[in-house]
Motif scaffolding. Structure first.
Motif, short mmCIF file in Angstrom:
data_model
loop_
_atom_site.label_atom_id
_atom_site.label_comp_id
_atom_site.label_asym_id
_atom_site.label_seq_id
_atom_site.Cartn_x
_atom_site.Cartn_y
_atom_site.Cartn_z
N ARG B 230 0.83 -1.21 0.00
CA ARG B 230 0.00 0.00 0.00
C ARG B 230 0.86 1.26 0.00
N PHE B 231 2.06 1.18 0.59
CA PHE B 231 2.94 2.34 0.57
C PHE B 231 3.47 2.58 -0.85
N GLN B 232 3.83 1.50 -1.51
CA GLN B 232 4.38 1.65 -2.86
C GLN B 232 3.34 2.28 -3.79
N ILE B 233 2.08 1.85 -3.66
CA ILE B 233 1.06 2.34 -4.57
C ILE B 233 0.56 3.72 -4.16
N MET B 234 0.39 3.95 -2.88
CA MET B 234 -0.20 5.21 -2.43
C MET B 234 0.77 6.38 -2.58
N THR B 235 1.96 6.27 -2.06
CA THR B 235 2.86 7.42 -1.99
C THR B 235 4.22 7.15 -2.63
N ASP B 236 4.53 5.88 -2.85
CA ASP B 236 5.86 5.47 -3.27
C ASP B 236 6.94 6.07 -2.37
N GLY B 237 6.59 6.19 -1.09
CA GLY B 237 7.58 6.62 -0.10
C GLY B 237 7.60 8.10 0.21
N GLY B 238 6.94 8.91 -0.61
CA GLY B 238 7.02 10.34 -0.45
C GLY B 238 6.02 10.89 0.53
N PRO B 239 5.89 12.19 0.71
CA PRO B 239 6.85 13.17 0.21
C PRO B 239 8.11 13.23 1.08
N ASN B 240 9.23 13.44 0.43
CA ASN B 240 10.51 13.57 1.12
C ASN B 240 10.76 12.41 2.09
N TYR B 241 10.54 11.16 1.63
CA TYR B 241 10.79 9.95 2.40
C TYR B 241 9.92 9.81 3.64
N ALA B 242 8.84 10.60 3.75
CA ALA B 242 8.02 10.55 4.96
C ALA B 242 7.31 9.21 5.11
#
Lengths: 291, 292
Positions: B230-242
């Motif tokens: 879900r992290f990969q699809i929703m934000t891909d780690g962003g913003p600013n690695y948050a």
């Protein structure tokens, strides 16, 4: 007089006290509220899947579309790889589930009933492997499969699962332990071999446990995204979840398509859940296994 | 006669466990052992691995993004106790004998659990959208300007919220069966002794269900610390690695920077952290988990 008094008292204790009524009312209110929170996202996805982009953005939202845009579904089905992805997923998940179930149940039966040297040690060691977090073997597995030349094929998703899973083995072993021994003993006296006993006595008796495990692993494999993401690049080999995830790029602004795709992807899950809810509930209540 | 049967049993005993053990050997033990070597090498899949000792681990200790990802994963796993608390509250409400519709609510809460993480993430993309998303529209009706749910400070709380919504089903199911299994006699005895509902809850219910609480906590944390999809699809780690979780960072290192050795090393580091968290849970459980 005493009689009247008792009568009144019983009448009083039978009608619920106002405080209890109020308490239950609050509980129902909270439950209803939580039901709305759980349901609304699903309902919105369903409703948006029938809308064009303009009416999806309407404020306040239109829960029942004024115009039904069935073409979202048509366009998604014909214009994307969704159907192909679905077929790929089916092909990928069937062998590991059924062959894997055989491997797991054979091992579970052996650990439950047969006697052989070193059994307890092997059993304990097998259970220990459940404690290894998947993240440790994630990358080395990928390297191993690329060494075999299996990357960008379905093999890494199909073959390992055919050897069974420790969690499934453990669940089934616990179930086999509860079966009466007498049937097997009678069959042994009749000269039945162990494989024959397993197939004609143990498996039929364990149907509920096996169906539970099949339903749980079917659902897990159908929803898997990380496995296919690691191993499959070729667009024609992608699974349903990969195709759906790819919608984010292709249908960036077409929320109707995105939602129609999500509904289509969720349909089989919902169908299985509706038919086999009991197995999900019992399977998890018994073992707490993650779906 | 008996010994012949026994010998046959020995043969079938080993034969029946052979496929499972072979699978474990090839698909678990081999990768596990080879990862020890790979984590100490520099390896990009194209060229042969080059041994470089503990260099990957030294790099890891100095990598601020790695540590940020560990903090993020620990932060994200706050959703586990939060979800457990909510699931317990709902379970207690449903467990009241005069409350109806138990099966319906159980099904409702369980539904997200069986749904694909990809579809559920798409769903929540809309729930959290700052222009027309569900939450901000509800806030607007109350004349509140909704925030941007994917800003650096709110992205992780948003992901936790989504995780709680999606993960309550299993805890609810387990809590319902645990509550059902607390022996009635305890409550009757407590009533005789004049204990009120609150006292009964803290002295009977909570200790009675503590093994299940412990189970959900341990397995939930192990799962949450390895969250990825879900992290990969929703934000891909962003913003600013948050919202870069450790597994996402491992994935990116392996498949974007082709740094397999470093990715393996981070896998081991996260594995050790998971082990420490799990052991800490077991040690602390002696203080609050009661087995009959």
């Amino acid at each position: 007089m005493t009689g009247e008094n008792t009568l009144r008292r019983t009448a009083f204790s039978h009608s619920p006290r106002p405080r209890a009524v109020l308490f239950n009312f609050i509980i129902y209110l909270l439950l209803a509220l939580s039901a709305v929170v759980m349901l609304v996202p699903f309902l919105w996805v369903l409703s948006s899947s029938f809308k064009d982009t303009a009416s999806i953005f309407l404020i306040p939202p239109q829960w029942i579309p004024k115009q039904w845009h069935f073409e979202n579904y048509w366009n998604v089905l014909t214009g994307s790889n969704l159907i192909r992805g679905f077929c790929n997923t089916v092909i990928i998940i069937i062998p590991p589930i059924f062959v894997g179930m055989l491997s797991s149940s054979l091992a579970g039966y052996s650990f439950a009933r047969l006697q052989f040297p070193g059994k307890n040690v092997i059993f304990a060691a097998t259970l220990c492997t459940m404690m290894v977090p998947g993240v440790i073997t994630l990358i080395p597995s990928f390297i191993m499969f690329s060494f075999y030349g299996w990357v960008n094929s379905w093999k890494p998703l199909i073959i390992p699962g055919m050897f069974g899973a420790v969690t499934t083995m453990f669940f089934l072993r616990q179930y086999f332990m509860t079966l009466p021994k007498e049937l097997e003993e009678a069959a042994m006296i009749d000269g039945m071999s162990r494989p024959k006993i397993f197939v004609s006595i143990i498996l039929p008796l364990s149907k509920p446990a096996i169906v539970t495990q099949i339903v749980l692993s079917l659902n897990g494999a159908y929803n898997d995204y990380m496995g296919p993401l690691l191993y499959i690049n070729d667009i024609n080999k992608q699974t349903l979840q990969q195709v759906l995830a790819g919608f984010q790029g292709t249908y960036l602004t077409q929320w109707g398509y995105l939602m129609a795709g999500s509904v289509l992807a969720l349909l089989p899950t919902m169908l299985i859940f509706a038919l086999a809810q009991r197995y999900f509930v019992e399977g998890i209540a018994l073992t707490g296994l993650k779906v | 006669m008996k010994s012949k049967l026994y010998r046959k049993d020995v043969f079938w005993g080993y034969a029946f466990i052979a496929p499972l053990l072979l699978g474990l050997l090839v698909f678990l033990l081999v990768p596990l052992l080879s990862s020890v070597y790979i984590s100490m090498s520099s390896y990009d899949l194209a060229n042969k691995p080059v041994f470089k000792g503990l260099a990957n681990f030294e790099q890891l200790v100095k990598d601020p993004i790695f540590w940020k990802s560990i903090v993020n994963s620990l932060y994200a796993s706050l959703g586990v106790p939060l979800g457990m608390l909510l699931a317990l509250i709902v379970a207690l409400m449903l467990n009241k004998p005069d409350i109806r519709g138990k099966g319906f609510f159980r099904m409702l809460f369980f539904m997200p659990t069986i749904c694909s993480a990809v579809a559920v993430t798409f769903m929540w993309k809309w729930v959290l959208n700052d222009d027309f998303g569900l939450i901000n529209q509800v806030l607007k009706m109350m004349k509140i300007k909704g925030p941007n749910w994917f800003s650096e400070s709110l992205a992780m709380p948003s992901m936790i919220m989504m995780g709680v919504w999606g993960g309550m089903g299993i805890s609810l199911l387990l809590y319902l069966s645990a509550l059902y299994n607390v022996p009635r006699v305890y409550y009757e005895a407590a009533k005789v002794d004049g204990a009120g509902p609150l006292r009964q809850f803290f002295s009977i219910t909570l200790p009675g269900i503590s093994p299940v609480t412990f189970y959900i906590l341990v397995t939930g944390l192990i799962g949450a610390l390895q969250d990825f999809t879900r992290f990969q699809i929703m934000t891909d780690g962003g913003p600013n690695y948050a919202t870069t979780t450790t597994v996402l960072y491992i994935y990116n290192n392996a498949f974007q920077y082709a740094d397999m050795g470093y990715a393996c090393a981070m896998g081991w580091a996260l594995g050790v952290i998971i082990a420490v968290v799990t052991i800490a849970n077991f040690v602390m459980s002696r203080r609050w988990v009661y087995y009959d």
